[in-house]
Design a protein around this motif. Sequence first.
Motif, PDB file in Angstrom:
ATOM      1  N   PRO A  90       0.818  -1.221   0.000  1.00 26.13           N
ATOM      2  CA  PRO A  90       0.000   0.000   0.000  1.00 26.13           C
ATOM      3  C   PRO A  90       0.849   1.267   0.000  1.00 26.13           C
ATOM      4  O   PRO A  90       0.526   2.239  -0.689  1.00 26.13           O
ATOM      5  CB  PRO A  90      -0.814  -0.131   1.288  1.00 26.13           C
ATOM      6  N   GLU A  91       1.952   1.276   0.755  1.00 22.84           N
ATOM      7  CA  GLU A  91       2.809   2.471   0.793  1.00 22.84           C
ATOM      8  C   GLU A  91       3.406   2.740  -0.582  1.00 22.84           C
ATOM      9  O   GLU A  91       3.424   3.881  -1.056  1.00 22.84           O
ATOM     10  CB  GLU A  91       3.957   2.308   1.810  1.00 22.84           C
ATOM     11  N   MET A  92       3.904   1.670  -1.229  1.00 25.08           N
ATOM     12  CA  MET A  92       4.530   1.854  -2.555  1.00 25.08           C
ATOM     13  C   MET A  92       3.522   2.445  -3.543  1.00 25.08           C
ATOM     14  O   MET A  92       3.813   3.365  -4.296  1.00 25.08           O
ATOM     15  CB  MET A  92       5.021   0.499  -3.101  1.00 25.08           C
ATOM     16  N   ALA A 654      -2.074  11.710  12.230  1.00 25.78           N
ATOM     17  CA  ALA A 654      -0.758  11.185  12.587  1.00 25.78           C
ATOM     18  C   ALA A 654       0.182  11.332  11.387  1.00 25.78           C
ATOM     19  O   ALA A 654      -0.246  11.641  10.274  1.00 25.78           O
ATOM     20  CB  ALA A 654      -0.903   9.726  12.994  1.00 25.78           C
ATOM     21  N   ALA A 655       1.476  11.062  11.636  1.00 24.53           N
ATOM     22  CA  ALA A 655       2.473  11.337  10.590  1.00 24.53           C
ATOM     23  C   ALA A 655       2.677  10.170   9.624  1.00 24.53           C
ATOM     24  O   ALA A 655       3.412  10.292   8.654  1.00 24.53           O
ATOM     25  CB  ALA A 655       3.799  11.704  11.244  1.00 24.53           C
ATOM     26  N   SER A 656       2.030   9.029   9.892  1.00 27.03           N
ATOM     27  CA  SER A 656       2.218   7.909   8.946  1.00 27.03           C
ATOM     28  C   SER A 656       0.863   7.405   8.463  1.00 27.03           C
ATOM     29  O   SER A 656      -0.152   7.503   9.165  1.00 27.03           O
ATOM     30  CB  SER A 656       2.995   6.765   9.606  1.00 27.03           C
ATOM     31  N   TYR A 657       0.885   6.860   7.252  1.00 24.51           N
ATOM     32  CA  TYR A 657      -0.340   6.311   6.671  1.00 24.51           C
ATOM     33  C   TYR A 657      -0.925   5.235   7.576  1.00 24.51           C
ATOM     34  O   TYR A 657      -2.119   5.209   7.857  1.00 24.51           O
ATOM     35  CB  TYR A 657      -0.045   5.715   5.289  1.00 24.51           C
ATOM     36  N   GLU A 658      -0.062   4.317   7.995  1.00 23.02           N
ATOM     37  CA  GLU A 658      -0.533   3.155   8.746  1.00 23.02           C
ATOM     38  C   GLU A 658      -1.220   3.568  10.055  1.00 23.02           C
ATOM     39  O   GLU A 658      -2.278   3.059  10.395  1.00 23.02           O
ATOM     40  CB  GLU A 658       0.660   2.210   8.991  1.00 23.02           C
ATOM     41  N   GLU A 659      -0.587   4.513  10.751  1.00 23.16           N
ATOM     42  CA  GLU A 659      -1.186   4.966  12.024  1.00 23.16           C
ATOM     43  C   GLU A 659      -2.583   5.561  11.804  1.00 23.16           C
ATOM     44  O   GLU A 659      -3.523   5.261  12.542  1.00 23.16           O
ATOM     45  CB  GLU A 659      -0.316   6.079  12.609  1.00 23.16           C
TER      46      GLU A 659
END
Length: 667
Positions: A90-92, A654-659
């Motif tokens: 997902p991040e890629m 939050a600063a990350s997608y996952e969080e």
Amino acid sequence: MSTWHEYVQQTGKVPEWPYPINYGKVNEIISDVLVIGGGVAGLQAAINAAKLGVKVAVLERGHAKRSGSGGAGVDHWHGAVTNPCSKVTPEMYTNACYNSSRGWTGAHVRYIITKEGWDTLLECEQMGIQIRDVHDEFKGADFRDEKTKLMFAYDYKNRHVIRVWGWNIKPMLYAEAKRLDINLQNRMMPTALLTAGGKQGNRVVGATAVNTRTGEFYIFKAKATVIATGGSAGRLAYFAPELTASGAMSDINGAGVGQALGWNAGAEFVNAEQSGHNRLSGLGYAPYSMGGAHNTYHGTPIVDADGKEVPWNDPFGRELKTVEDRFLPQPGHDFILGEGIGIGPYLQQFRSNELCNSLVDRILKGEFKLPLYADLSRLSENERRVIFGMMVGSEGKTRIAVYDTMTKAGFDPDKDLFQTPVMPAEGYAHSNFWGAGVNAPANMRSMGGGAFLTDWDLRTNLEGLYIGAGGNLYGGGCHGESHTTGRYAGKRAAEYARNAPEPVVDKRQVEKEKESAYHATHQSKEGNGWKEINGAIARIMRDYCGKHKNEITLNLGLRLLNELKTTEMASAYASNPHELGRLLECHSLISVGELVLKASLERKASNSLLDFHRLDYPAMDPPEWNKLLPIRQENDKVKVRDLPLDFHLKAPYAASYEENYKKHAEN
Ligand SMILES: Cc1cc2nc3c(=O)[nH]c(=O)nc-3n(C[C@H](O)[C@H](O)[C@H](O)COP(=O)(O)OP(=O)(O)OC[C@H]3O[C@@H](n4cnc5c(N)ncnc54)[C@H](O)[C@@H]3O)c2cc1C
């Protein structure tokens, strides 16, 4: 008597209006969640809300069994990156979309799509949609995984775009919605969102609508509402929309009503100033009805009138040596994103392999002679059958019109050539060969990425209002993506509705809506009809909000739209509920036109990615304007704020997608 023609021939007259007309009769429909638009996103929203145990109603303009861009089918599903064969995370995928768009896409929405696209597809399989080669028709093919029997498109190494037999996807969703006892209300034209106290910016508590067969008035009362009315306002710049806005890639119901409902209720939008040269719609060749080498036809060999084959290149300009290479990442590629995911340019490392980009020049020089042809016989048997068979047989609007018709007429892809359109040479610049850019007049622009701005719940700035969609959602994509965002928005809306207070409808707002809804039925028959009004709107938008604009043209456009409301629009006449529906859509078109003009006035800089050209601010892409300008109405006055492109990873998020995803999707 089974057809219109038979009826007219036998009776010598056109039929009477076939439904009882009851203008003014009021019906009330109460639900926890109301979904406006029963397309693929809308039905997914409804199904997933209902699965959480809440009561759901759907308000659909056409008939939800086949309505919408996804109604006729789909042949490939994007964003299923968590499928067991995928080498993309997902991040890629999210970063590929975000960086390719230079930040001008809602990356939080892209992330949600990639986290849940595969799960959504698995649920479709449970509903009866074939997503694997269960009959082993393509055993041993490069694009098939032997263990899971999944089949892939575009990038056979990274395996994240899945080929599906999606010709029946909409009837299957519809059957599921029926099974879950969802209240499906077809043939409805919504006129407004209802808000607490009838005030712009307040909690959304439902909507009003008119039935376009009976003319009856509907009050939909709901704790939460999902807008899922599909893509942009196709009719905004078209004359004769019944022809030009009804091509294979368009829908005459696409009148921007979802956007207008939100805009008038005080919802925030971004990038409404973005537009593009109009694709073509009814003015060009029906997509995929002629030979091509793009999307469904990706990889198809193209030959000229002498049988000479047009070479394929990778995005780095190197000629590909084999047919197999067309489906594989080349040195320098990260992975291939695939075509049609709702973003403009791709960074080179994600772009598809394509027909050589010197084709136009080489046609002009006489190196390739027109007409060109798709020569499927040059493909391996598996590639040939998967394109002209599985994909053309599943893709929206090609199953009957192209696959059935041509096959019955004797077309045999093993030996026959499939002609591409003969058109001005510039039309061959894009390998879909639809003639985009050469068939549509230059002053016809279509809205680009402008859409509702949402948070990580896919909620708008308005309490109770969620968005599930492709084009209507900032960051939304195509078919699979629309199912996925619809599914997500439906769940979030249901969770909210479970604990939300009872909706209280403002009686004055309802009365006002009712009065204005029937206004056109009381006018003189001499008044203009919806087609004339639509034409006037298109004239204003073409002239004053075309490619090149300045403060004067934009303000003139606003003035003329405003005048239209009190002149021709005020005396326009509707002779039956169908015409009334179309005329009410014109009100929406005016609202969307105002949104576009006002957003265009606010961006005092030209922007290459938004294809936005201000003659009075000609400097392209000044860094200080590298920001979103969310726009909304408060007390009918425009409110604009600045928002960084990466707002989705900034406070309060939050600063990350996952969080963020964990916090919002997994609670
Ligand atoms: C011919 C064709 C082929 C395509 N092929 C592919 C493909 O292979 N892969 C892919 O990823 N994508 C494909 N797409 C794109 C894909 O179909 C769309 O991205 C997707 O359908 C968008 O879903 P949606 O639910 O947001 O909109 P839609 O499917 O368009 O649904 C919108 C719904 O809202 C309803 N509506 C509109 N106005 C109103 C109103 N005023 N009130 C109430 N309801 C309203 C419509 O009737 C419709 O039911 C294709 C599109 C077309 C046209």
